[in-house]
Every structure is written in C-alpha cells, then in structure tokens.
Design a protein around this motif. Structure first.
Motif, PDB file in Angstrom:
ATOM      1  N   CYS A 126      29.624  29.302 -87.086  1.00 29.11           N
ATOM      2  CA  CYS A 126      28.274  29.056 -87.614  1.00 29.11           C
ATOM      3  C   CYS A 126      28.223  27.769 -88.425  1.00 29.11           C
ATOM      4  N   ILE A 127      29.229  27.553 -89.269  1.00 27.74           N
ATOM      5  CA  ILE A 127      29.272  26.322 -90.077  1.00 27.74           C
ATOM      6  C   ILE A 127      29.376  25.096 -89.171  1.00 27.74           C
ATOM      7  N   LEU A 128      30.251  25.171 -88.180  1.00 27.24           N
ATOM      8  CA  LEU A 128      30.454  24.040 -87.273  1.00 27.24           C
ATOM      9  C   LEU A 128      29.172  23.678 -86.534  1.00 27.24           C
ATOM     10  N   PHE A 129      28.516  24.678 -85.948  1.00 31.15           N
ATOM     11  CA  PHE A 129      27.297  24.399 -85.197  1.00 31.15           C
ATOM     12  C   PHE A 129      26.137  24.027 -86.116  1.00 31.15           C
ATOM     13  N   SER A 130      26.123  24.543 -87.334  1.00 29.21           N
ATOM     14  CA  SER A 130      25.045  24.185 -88.268  1.00 29.21           C
ATOM     15  C   SER A 130      25.143  22.716 -88.674  1.00 29.21           C
ATOM     16  N   ILE A 131      26.373  22.216 -88.819  1.00 29.33           N
ATOM     17  CA  ILE A 131      26.554  20.793 -89.150  1.00 29.33           C
ATOM     18  C   ILE A 131      26.059  19.923 -88.005  1.00 29.33           C
ATOM     19  N   PHE A 132      26.402  20.311 -86.780  1.00 32.14           N
ATOM     20  CA  PHE A 132      25.909  19.571 -85.622  1.00 32.14           C
ATOM     21  C   PHE A 132      24.389  19.622 -85.551  1.00 32.14           C
ATOM     22  N   GLY A 133      23.810  20.784 -85.890  1.00 36.11           N
ATOM     23  CA  GLY A 133      22.350  20.923 -85.893  1.00 36.11           C
ATOM     24  C   GLY A 133      21.706  20.073 -86.965  1.00 36.11           C
ATOM     25  N   ALA A 134      22.324  20.027 -88.161  1.00 39.60           N
ATOM     26  CA  ALA A 134      21.776  19.245 -89.270  1.00 39.60           C
ATOM     27  C   ALA A 134      21.816  17.748 -88.978  1.00 39.60           C
ATOM     28  N   LEU A 135      22.785  17.327 -88.184  1.00 39.42           N
ATOM     29  CA  LEU A 135      22.892  15.913 -87.817  1.00 39.42           C
ATOM     30  C   LEU A 135      22.075  15.572 -86.577  1.00 39.42           C
ATOM     31  N   ILE A 210      20.216  28.946 -96.318  1.00 38.21           N
ATOM     32  CA  ILE A 210      19.896  29.482 -94.982  1.00 38.21           C
ATOM     33  C   ILE A 210      21.177  29.823 -94.224  1.00 38.21           C
ATOM     34  N   LEU A 211      22.191  28.963 -94.344  1.00 40.03           N
ATOM     35  CA  LEU A 211      23.452  29.183 -93.630  1.00 40.03           C
ATOM     36  C   LEU A 211      24.151  30.452 -94.115  1.00 40.03           C
ATOM     37  N   ILE A 212      24.226  30.626 -95.438  1.00 39.38           N
ATOM     38  CA  ILE A 212      24.878  31.824 -95.998  1.00 39.38           C
ATOM     39  C   ILE A 212      24.133  33.078 -95.565  1.00 39.38           C
ATOM     40  N   THR A 213      22.797  33.018 -95.601  1.00 38.16           N
ATOM     41  CA  THR A 213      21.992  34.172 -95.180  1.00 38.16           C
ATOM     42  C   THR A 213      22.230  34.494 -93.706  1.00 38.16           C
ATOM     43  N   THR A 214      22.302  33.454 -92.882  1.00 42.69           N
ATOM     44  CA  THR A 214      22.537  33.645 -91.446  1.00 42.69           C
ATOM     45  C   THR A 214      23.899  34.279 -91.180  1.00 42.69           C
ATOM     46  N   ILE A 215      24.929  33.738 -91.823  1.00 41.05           N
ATOM     47  CA  ILE A 215      26.283  34.276 -91.644  1.00 41.05           C
ATOM     48  C   ILE A 215      26.349  35.728 -92.109  1.00 41.05           C
ATOM     49  N   ALA A 216      25.742  36.006 -93.268  1.00 45.62           N
ATOM     50  CA  ALA A 216      25.767  37.364 -93.813  1.00 45.62           C
ATOM     51  C   ALA A 216      25.066  38.347 -92.877  1.00 45.62           C
ATOM     52  N   TYR A 217      23.949  37.925 -92.295  1.00 48.99           N
ATOM     53  CA  TYR A 217      23.199  38.814 -91.394  1.00 48.99           C
ATOM     54  C   TYR A 217      23.985  39.093 -90.109  1.00 48.99           C
ATOM     55  N   ILE A 218      24.568  38.040 -89.524  1.00 52.75           N
ATOM     56  CA  ILE A 218      25.352  38.226 -88.288  1.00 52.75           C
ATOM     57  C   ILE A 218      26.568  39.106 -88.554  1.00 52.75           C
ATOM     58  N   ALA A 219      27.249  38.871 -89.705  1.00 49.79           N
ATOM     59  CA  ALA A 219      28.425  39.673 -90.052  1.00 49.79           C
ATOM     60  C   ALA A 219      28.036  41.135 -90.272  1.00 49.79           C
ATOM     61  N   TYR A 220      26.888  41.358 -90.914  1.00 44.66           N
ATOM     62  CA  TYR A 220      26.408  42.732 -91.141  1.00 44.66           C
ATOM     63  C   TYR A 220      26.131  43.427 -89.811  1.00 44.66           C
ATOM     64  N   TYR A 221      25.472  42.729 -88.903  1.00 50.00           N
ATOM     65  CA  TYR A 221      25.153  43.321 -87.601  1.00 50.00           C
ATOM     66  C   TYR A 221      26.426  43.594 -86.799  1.00 50.00           C
TER      67      TYR A 221
END
Length: 247
Positions: A126-135, A210-221
């Motif tokens: 998620c972090i890797l793809f989010s950096i690519f998305g932010a750029l 947003i990134l932390i919330t996304t990671i937390a939601y995916i991990a919870y699911y």
C-alpha cells in the motif's frame, strides 16, 4: 468460378485524445455564437487576481473565428509553457525509468519479500503504490497490477477483494492528495495562481492520514475473513472454491 465479395464495414473505436480535445475546442468556439457574453470584474490582491462578487455583467459578444480556433492552441501552449515543460520533463524521465523495467522489478521484488506475511504485505505494498499514486506515476496503469495482487492474496488464503484493495486503494490513497503530481496539482495551482506545490506540508499530513486509514481497513477486513471466510464480501461459496483450487 465466382469470387465472393466481402463487404468491409466501418469499425468505430475510441478516437485519439488529440481528436477529442480538438473536438471540444471546436465545440467551445461554436458556443461563442450561441451563449451571451459576460464577465466579472477582477481585482489583484497580493499578486493574485480575484473575482469581485456580484459584479457579473453582459458585454458585447465577439464570437471566435476559424483562425481563433487554431491560434488558441498556440496561445495556450505559450501561456502554460512552464507547466508543460515540467510535465514533459518529469513524464519523460519516468517513462525512461519504466522502460528499463526498474519500476516493475521493484514492485514484484517487494511483493516477493512480503509474501506469506499478511500485515507486512498490506502495509508495504500500500505504501509503495500510494507513493507512485502521489507522484502521478501509476494511476491508470494500476489496473495492470491488480491480477498480481489477487494471485498473492489467494496464495495467503485470502479473497480476491484483498488483492484488489492493496493495489487499487493503495495507489489512490496517494493520488487523492497528489502532493507532487505536476499534472493534477500543478495544473490546478497554476490556474488558481498559487505557487507550484504550495501547501505540500498539509497535503502530506492528509496523505498519511488517508494511507493509515486505508491500511487499517484492509488489514481489518483481511483478518476478519481469515478468521471467518463466510464474512467475505465475495460470498462464502466463491471464496471456498478459490481456497480449494489453491490447496
């Protein structure tokens, strides 16, 4: 012996982006003959041009001519030259890097290193793809990596939704703020007459949130369906079939 004549029908497809843009330009020129002209009064405050509220008034119409349509392209490129060169240089640089296969190799290597470690996989990818998305590197092309995410998720006995989420949601968690994207943020700030990439600190804070919330939601699911596969949004039957194929 008679030869059969084949009638070739016209095949319609999506026109090129330049054709679409020129079509929009031509349509706007036609609308100058149909829509009454008007303008707001403007004033300059601290170097920024601001619209004066409630100052709209109709003015004499001056419809665009055929020559104006073609001149608009040249004048637009001249007025936006700094941003156009920035996008071309950054886009070209990333295209060169991507053509070497370095980006794809880095993504696949990261996925390989985090295999069978659910939480680490979700976080790192998620972090890797989010950096690519932010750029602004890998926004539309993110679809090409979704099958990899699905295969990886199923290898960990998780449903396909987890695989889609870590790739797709990860990329768009970064693209939502796009704190260093010259095409979206850069264009918008130039139109608003703001310094290029101003407010980047605030954007990074929102990006991290947003990134932390996304990671937390995916991990919870992922944890929820690992404990009880029946809670998969894809349905218990479909999920059980995918697990049987893996085993």
């Amino acid at each position: 012996m008679e030869k059969a004549k084949e009638k070739k029908g016209l095949k319609w497809g999506i026109p090129d982006a330049y054709v679409i843009l020129f079509g929009i330009l031509a349509l706007m020129a036609v609308l100058t003959y149909l829509i009454p002209a008007g303008e707001f009064s403007r004033e300059e405050i601290e170097g920024i041009t601001m619209v004066v509220p409630d100052s709209y008034q109709q003015i004499a119409s001056s419809p665009a001519s055929l020559l104006d349509i073609f001149l608009a392209i040249q004048e637009g490129m001249i007025s936006s030259a700094p941003l156009i060169f920035l996008v071309l240089i950054i886009g070209g640089s990333f295209a060169v890097i991507e053509s070497t296969g370095a980006i794809d190799a880095m993504i696949l290597k990261t996925i390989e290193k985090t295999k069978n470690k659910e939480l680490l996989l979700i976080t790192v990818v998620c972090i890797l793809f989010s950096i690519f998305g932010a750029l602004g590197i890998i926004v539309n092309a993110v679809i090409a990596f979704i099958p990899i995410g699905i295969i990886l998720a199923r290898s960990m006995k998780l449903d396909a939704m987890v695989g889609v989420s870590i790739i797709y949601l990860g990329a768009y968690a970064g693209f939502n703020t796009a704190f260093l994207d010259p095409l979206t943020t850069g264009t918008a700030q130039q139109i608003a007459q703001l310094p290029l990439f101003s407010g980047i600190g605030y954007r990074i804070v929102i990006y991290i949130t947003i990134l932390i919330t996304t990671i937390a939601y995916i991990a919870y699911y992922a944890n929820k369906i690992k404990n009880d596969p029946a809670k998969s949004v894809l349905g218990n039957t479909l999920f059980r079939k995918s697990k049987r194929k893996i085993s």
